[in-house]
Design an enzyme around this catalytic site. Sequence first.
Site, short mmCIF file in Angstrom:
data_model
loop_
_atom_site.label_atom_id
_atom_site.label_comp_id
_atom_site.label_asym_id
_atom_site.label_seq_id
_atom_site.Cartn_x
_atom_site.Cartn_y
_atom_site.Cartn_z
N ARG A 64 0.77 -1.15 -0.11
CA ARG A 64 -0.13 -0.22 0.02
C ARG A 64 1.02 1.34 0.17
NH1 ARG A 64 -3.56 2.23 4.59
NH2 ARG A 64 -5.36 3.56 3.15
N HIS A 68 0.60 4.25 -2.80
CA HIS A 68 0.37 5.75 -2.12
C HIS A 68 1.43 6.56 -2.58
CE1 HIS A 68 -3.42 5.42 0.59
NE2 HIS A 68 -3.40 4.59 0.16
N ASN A 113 -3.49 9.53 4.18
CA ASN A 113 -2.32 8.67 4.24
C ASN A 113 -1.88 8.15 5.72
OD1 ASN A 113 -1.30 8.23 1.68
ND2 ASN A 113 0.07 10.07 1.74
N HIS A 213 -5.75 -5.91 -2.45
CA HIS A 213 -6.72 -6.16 -1.06
C HIS A 213 -6.75 -7.53 -0.79
CE1 HIS A 213 -9.12 -1.90 -2.09
NE2 HIS A 213 -7.52 -1.95 -1.86
#
Length: 346
Positions: A64, A68, A113, A213
């Site tokens: 992740r 990001h 974040n 995911h």
Amino acid sequence: MERWRRGCCLLTVALVAAMAVVSGEAKLSPGHYRTTCPRVESIVRAAVARKVKETFVTVPATLRLFFHDCFVQVRAARLKLRMTLLLSTGQGCDASVMIASGSNDAEKDAPDNQSLAGDGFDTVVRAKAAVEKACPGVVSCADVLALAARDVVTMSSGPRWTVELGRLDGLVSKASDVTGKLPGPDMQPDALVAMFADNNLTVDDMVALSGAHTVGFSHCTRFAGRLYRSSAAAGPSYYRASYARQLMAACPRDVGPTIAVDMDPVTPTVFDNAYYANLAGGLGLFASDQALHDGVVSRPAVEGFARNQTLFFEAFKEAMVKLGRAGVKSGRGGEIRRDCTAFNQQ
């Protein structure tokens, strides 16, 4: 005639500027450190393996973090000189998300974040430290993160791919640049498709990357609104009743901000294609997850990946390579940080 020459000169300058931005992608190569740090991949892999052994959270947290970091790109205004150019001016895959700011105004401090798990940051910091011992001042934090993201997928039974290397670390990290750049848990298909397209990613890329995911987790606060809003409703975008009860047990209305649940309730520690089959059964944790199955444009890919794990793996590898090319820095546009959490002192 003189006016034409001036216009032509301006157009040439604009084209050169655009090419300078885009050319950063072309500089990436799997063998970038072949002579300067030949053991970089094995060093990073060993550091990541130690961290994964400590906690499985390392896997989704690192993956992740890479997403990001790369997905936040700041684009300049369009320059119109008989043609339209869109220039990428900042962020992208440059480890800008790693910067720690004393005034809490760096990318990692942005609201979107703040749910990034510390284990992802720790993985990159440890791997970079190990690389620095062998090859000081040679390998960027952005490349360490790209390698670590690949390695955590492989270590959780997912595919392995060749990582292109040669990124520089960014010189800017601002929380304000993150707003509106990351997919939200309640986004619908059209908005998701548009956001991914802005990053040169197709619908299939979007669906494939969402498959991460399968090893993810989410804090209850990220989906509690949907959970309790939909508890008495029916429709394709809502939870299966048994799944809703399971989530309510784990995430009561007054749940604290640190409580989290697995995004894949079937095989949460295995990188596989179960995520897509889950969506068909109403087991999408986020509305944006379920929207992939419900959307006319994205549903064919969801169904294809649910049937064929190899198809998913190949699409995921391709999408990760494409994502890794976003906003690549070159020349004076970046640096090789000694400490991933701080810009080098000038």
